[in-house]
Structure formats: structure tokens, C-alpha cells
Design a protein around this motif. Structure first.
Motif, PDB file in Angstrom:
ATOM      1  N   GLU A   1       3.427  31.201   6.783  1.00  9.66           N
ATOM      2  CA  GLU A   1       3.498  30.619   8.119  1.00  9.66           C
ATOM      3  C   GLU A   1       2.147  30.027   8.471  1.00  9.66           C
ATOM      4  OE1 GLU A   1       4.489  33.951  10.554  1.00  9.66           O
ATOM      5  OE2 GLU A   1       2.521  34.856  10.341  1.00  9.66           O
ATOM      6  N   LEU A   2       2.109  29.275   9.518  1.00 12.28           N
ATOM      7  CA  LEU A   2       0.920  28.550   9.899  1.00 12.28           C
ATOM      8  C   LEU A   2      -0.241  29.454  10.308  1.00 12.28           C
ATOM      9  CD1 LEU A   2      -0.283  25.736  10.375  1.00 12.28           C
ATOM     10  CD2 LEU A   2       0.644  25.809  12.687  1.00 12.28           C
ATOM     11  N   SER A   3       0.005  30.572  10.938  1.00 11.11           N
ATOM     12  CA  SER A   3      -1.079  31.360  11.536  1.00 11.11           C
ATOM     13  C   SER A   3      -1.572  32.527  10.682  1.00 11.11           C
ATOM     14  CB  SER A   3      -0.628  31.883  12.912  1.00 11.11           C
ATOM     15  OG  SER A   3       0.475  32.740  12.750  1.00 11.11           O
ATOM     16  N   SER A   4      -1.187  32.600   9.421  1.00 13.65           N
ATOM     17  CA  SER A   4      -1.664  33.697   8.578  1.00 13.65           C
ATOM     18  C   SER A   4      -2.275  33.157   7.292  1.00 13.65           C
ATOM     19  CB  SER A   4      -0.522  34.657   8.256  1.00 13.65           C
ATOM     20  OG  SER A   4       0.447  34.014   7.465  1.00 13.65           O
ATOM     21  N   PHE A   5      -3.157  33.991   6.704  1.00 14.57           N
ATOM     22  CA  PHE A   5      -3.735  33.624   5.419  1.00 14.57           C
ATOM     23  C   PHE A   5      -2.719  33.933   4.329  1.00 14.57           C
ATOM     24  CE2 PHE A   5      -7.487  34.297   8.021  1.00 14.57           C
ATOM     25  CZ  PHE A   5      -8.257  33.184   7.684  1.00 14.57           C
ATOM     26  N   PRO A   6      -2.549  33.023   3.380  1.00 18.41           N
ATOM     27  CA  PRO A   6      -1.564  33.271   2.322  1.00 18.41           C
ATOM     28  C   PRO A   6      -1.973  34.433   1.420  1.00 18.41           C
ATOM     29  CG  PRO A   6      -2.599  31.106   2.047  1.00 18.41           C
ATOM     30  CD  PRO A   6      -3.191  31.723   3.254  1.00 18.41           C
TER      31      PRO A   6
END
Length: 164
Positions: free
Chosen positions: A39-44
Motif C-alpha cells: 500500500e502507499l503508506s507503508s514500507f515494502p
């Protein structure tokens, strides 16, 4: 992944400036696919970089794999396919026969891989010769019909003379 992307680009620049084959030019390396994240708001949690390293005659698969392992550093590396490049021998009687029958000019190189390299590796005389066209494996792929007729005639004449 950033350091890998920079390393891939730097290595490709080195390859472009390095050894050149007279028919196909330099080897190359590029990142084809980058996947990662949820998702956009987390680090992969992970990132997958898929690339292609095009070889030139004279390079070995082992050398290239060692080069790629040097680029990957601590990242896991998995080579999913490797094939040696094909370098036809212009002085080979079969290659000369195809050139003579086709009334071909200078030999040229191709920057794509074909299964002709596997045939040549098995010791079978091999040369790439085909019709004019464009868009191989693309949504729009076409072949010039007159050149296809010429190809049929050349292949028939080469087979008759080679097998006589």
C-alpha cells in the motif's frame, strides 16, 4: 532496491563503454520489472527486481552470473534463464552457401536470442536468415510476402545443394 537500480545502471554504462562485438555491439543490462509494496503508506517488506543481461559472443554464462552476483550484493539473486550467444562462422561452408544462394551482402548481427544458438551448440551448422518484417512477438506483427517467397526459394535451393 535503490542501490540495485543504481548498480544496474552503472553496470550497463560500463558494458556500453566496454567490449563490442563487430556485429551486435556491446552487451547490456537493464531492469525490466520492479515489484514491491502492499500500500502507499507503508514500507515494502520485499522488492523484486527482474532484469535482462544480454550477452555478446565471447562472454560466458558463468562470467555473467558472477558479475550479477557482484551487483546484487546481499540481495538474493536467481538466474531464471541463461543461454549462450550465437556467433555464426562466416567462413563455414554452410554459411557461405546461404550467403551465395541468397545473394546476401554483408553479414549483420541480431540483438535478440533465438533457438539457433542451441542448434549451433549441438554442432549443427547454423545461420539466421529470414523474411523482412517487423513487430516480432508484438501486438502488431507483420511479414513482407515477397520476402517470404524469396525465403522459401532460398531455403529450397540451399537444402537441395547442401544435401546433394
Amino acid at each position: 532496491a535503490d542501490h540495485l537500480e543504481v548498480a544496474v545502471g552503472s553496470n550497463d554504462e560500463r558494458l556500453q563503454a566496454g567490449s563490442r562485438h563487430p556485429l551486435v555491439g556491446p552487451a547490456s543490462l537493464h531492469a525490466s520489472l520492479i515489484e514491491g509494496g502492499q500500500e502507499l503508506s507503508s514500507f515494502p517488506a520485499r522488492c523484486l527486481l527482474t532484469g535482462e543481461r544480454r550477452t555478446i559472443p565471447g562472454e560466458t554464462v558463468d562470467e555473467v552470473e558472477a558479475e550479477l552476483r557482484g551487483i546484487a550484493g546481499d540481495a538474493a539473486l536467481r538466474v531464471i534463464a541463461s543461454r549462450d550467444p550465437l556467433a555464426a562462422e562466416p567462413a563455414h561452408p554452410f554459411v557461405e552457401l546461404v550467403g551465395r544462394v541468397a545473394k546476401a551482402g554483408d553479414y549483420v548481427g541480431a540483438l535478440f536470442w533465438t533457438d539457433a544458438a542451441l542448434i549451433a551448440e549441438a554442432g549443427i551448422p547454423t545461420v539466421l536468415f529470414g523474411p523482412a518484417g517487423e513487430g516480432a512477438h508484438a501486438a502488431v506483427e507483420w511479414v513482407d510476402l515477397a520476402s517470404l517467397d524469396r525465403l522459401r526459394d532460398v531455403v529450397g535451393r540451399v537444402a537441395a545443394e547442401w544435401c546433394a
